[in-house]
Design an enzyme around this catalytic site. Structure first.
Site, PDB file in Angstrom:
ATOM      1  N   LEU A  14       0.783  -1.226   0.000  1.00 14.02           N
ATOM      2  CA  LEU A  14       0.000   0.000   0.000  1.00 14.02           C
ATOM      3  C   LEU A  14       0.821   1.286   0.000  1.00 14.02           C
ATOM      4  CD1 LEU A  14      -2.892  -1.051   2.404  1.00 14.02           C
ATOM      5  CD2 LEU A  14      -2.807  -1.132  -0.099  1.00 14.02           C
ATOM      6  N   HIS A  59      -3.914  -5.391  -9.397  1.00 20.12           N
ATOM      7  CA  HIS A  59      -4.953  -4.439  -8.971  1.00 20.12           C
ATOM      8  C   HIS A  59      -6.329  -5.053  -9.216  1.00 20.12           C
ATOM      9  CE1 HIS A  59      -6.674  -0.546  -7.973  1.00 20.12           C
ATOM     10  NE2 HIS A  59      -7.507  -0.711  -8.995  1.00 20.12           N
TER      11      HIS A  59
END
Length: 206
Positions: free
Chosen positions: A91, A110
């Protein structure tokens, strides 16, 4: 020569596990050399340790800048001879220097069909909530190279999933995860075998 893989992860590490399993089965002809997390309690680290893979927690708060933090990450990757970097639910945004050093050797997974529902703020369950809120009929997952933007690098592989009328963010996430666990190992395999060419924004599989 066997390629060495380093995985950066911030969470549970299910995509990491998919890579471990595919290496163990012989499908991916590469070595998983190191796993690094910015979260001390990330289960990804426990997964790595269970399989005898060196695992590091590197605390961003101990470094005065993103540049210093990424320098430490790169030192660890270099120590373990890493050729390919895989972001599996990582992240933090990589610095330009990091991206440049591993140009076309960093890949990310993703949980949407890029360029939809990606970029700043789109991660985890938020992506699937946004998909449902918008009312699209198809979503999916994307494996792409990492460049200096957020989810903007050349696309390696995508696979779609239908959005069902009774989907919740959680049921959609579960179905998309199944896709992630298929296409991320496939992309790692191709990259490890030097079967990917990049020309501008286009990715060609040999």
């Amino acid at each position: 020569m066997l390629k060495k893989i380093g995985v950066l992860a911030s969470g549970g590490g299910t995509n990491l596990q998919s890579i471990i399993d595919n290496i163990d089965s012989g499908y991916i002809n590469a070595e998983l050399s190191v796993v690094i997390s910015n979260k001390k309690n990330a289960y990804a680290l426990a997964r790595a340790q269970k399989h005898g893979i060196p695992a590091y927690f590197v605390d961003r708060r101990e470094y005065s800048s993103n540049q210093e933090y990424d320098e430490q990450i790169m030192k660890i990757l270099c120590k373990h001879g890493v050729d390919i970097v895989v972001l599996a639910g990582y992240l933090l945004i990589l610095t330009k220097k990091f991206v440049k050093r591993y140009k076309n050797r960093i890949i990310n997974i993703h949980p949407s069909l890029i360029p939809s529902f990606c970029g700043g703020g789109y991660y985890g369950i938020k992506v699937h909530q946004a998909v449902l809120d918008y009312g699209v009929k198809v979503t999916g997952a994307t494996v792409h190279f990492v460049d200096e933007g957020t989810d903007t690098g050349p696309i390696i592989m995508q696979q779609a999933a239908q959005v069902l009328p009774d989907d919740t963010p959680e049921t959609l996430q579960e179905r998309v995860l199944e896709i992630e666990h298929r296409i991320l190992p496939e992309a790692v395999k191709l990259l490890a075998e030097d079967k990917i060419d990049v020309k501008g924004r286009k990715v060609f599989i040999k």
